[in-house]
Scaffold this motif. Sequence first.
Motif, PDB file in Angstrom:
ATOM      1  N   LEU A 104       0.736  -1.213  -0.068  1.00  0.00           N
ATOM      2  CA  LEU A 104       0.078   0.055  -0.121  1.00  0.00           C
ATOM      3  C   LEU A 104       1.036   1.191   0.219  1.00  0.00           C
ATOM      4  O   LEU A 104       0.189   2.409  -0.438  1.00  0.00           O
ATOM      5  N   VAL A 112      -5.487   1.322  -7.487  1.00  0.00           N
ATOM      6  CA  VAL A 112      -6.371   0.721  -6.266  1.00  0.00           C
ATOM      7  C   VAL A 112      -7.883   1.040  -6.638  1.00  0.00           C
ATOM      8  O   VAL A 112      -8.808   0.373  -6.381  1.00  0.00           O
ATOM      9  N   ARG A 113      -7.982   2.740  -7.324  1.00  0.00           N
ATOM     10  CA  ARG A 113      -9.462   2.772  -7.493  1.00  0.00           C
ATOM     11  C   ARG A 113     -10.212   2.034  -8.632  1.00  0.00           C
ATOM     12  O   ARG A 113     -11.241   1.692  -8.558  1.00  0.00           O
ATOM     13  N   ALA A 158      -5.156  -3.791  -1.997  1.00  0.00           N
ATOM     14  CA  ALA A 158      -6.131  -3.173  -2.947  1.00  0.00           C
ATOM     15  C   ALA A 158      -7.286  -4.323  -2.760  1.00  0.00           C
ATOM     16  O   ALA A 158      -8.503  -4.024  -2.685  1.00  0.00           O
ATOM     17  N   SER A 162     -10.921  -4.076  -0.835  1.00  0.00           N
ATOM     18  CA  SER A 162     -12.318  -3.892  -1.572  1.00  0.00           C
ATOM     19  C   SER A 162     -13.131  -5.237  -1.138  1.00  0.00           C
ATOM     20  O   SER A 162     -14.363  -5.028  -1.610  1.00  0.00           O
TER      21      SER A 162
END
Length: 263
Positions: A104, A112-113, A158, A162
Amino acid sequence: MSAATATARKAIIVTGASRGLGLAVVQSLLESNARVLGVSRSSLASSPALAQLANAHPTTYTHLSEDLADETAATRIIDQCISTFGRLDGVVHNAGILAPLAKLATAPLAQVRTAFDVNFFAGLALAQAALPHLRTARGRFILVSSGAAVTAYSGWGAYCTSKAAGNMLVAALGVEEEDVISVALRPGVVDTEMQAEIRADGKEAMGDSNHGKFVDLHSSGKLLSADVPGVVIANLALEATKDLSGKFLSWDDKDLAAYQKRS
């Protein structure tokens, strides 16, 4: 088949349908006489195995190519199912991405988005678009989760975060939606292209020990065949009961014995 019989057959959406676990879910659903709208970013022609299934089930399988990172895709997917089958009884959000395989501290935020867009926001968008139909059908929303939603792995930040968000999405739907059954399922360590990606590219971010565990699972033949959890997911999409709603469960949980593949 009469028109009345065709209308009564359940219609299920499966994302990430072109390979691996999604393909196994599609096959199980079709074998259970469900009608399926399969969704993948790739075309049907790019997946020979799925194309073969589609040819064998021309009236009960329809394919739609969509990029789930596009927030407008969900509405098109739901609309396609309704226009094709006249109903919607279940959504299986199976599509997911592992990238970026990076700690990270250095993970590119844009990547990551994108992981959140596919793993989490696409599921939320599909739920929002599907809920009016699922309420009417007293249907089901099944999210393919992961053990990584509750156990952190170096380099998987990520993906872990999520998937954890997806678990809470299901928990919230379980509280808010009285007429819809929502379940998050851990499918186990399945022999898919994601596992191949981990073995090929994960060593630097994961470290020798964690990476070695996944290499060993493959070399010792301990990865699950996709059809094993695939049957559980398909059966949940068709038949999950109210007592399971809002829960995060493993494919081999004792509470899911009735949904598991019978030898």
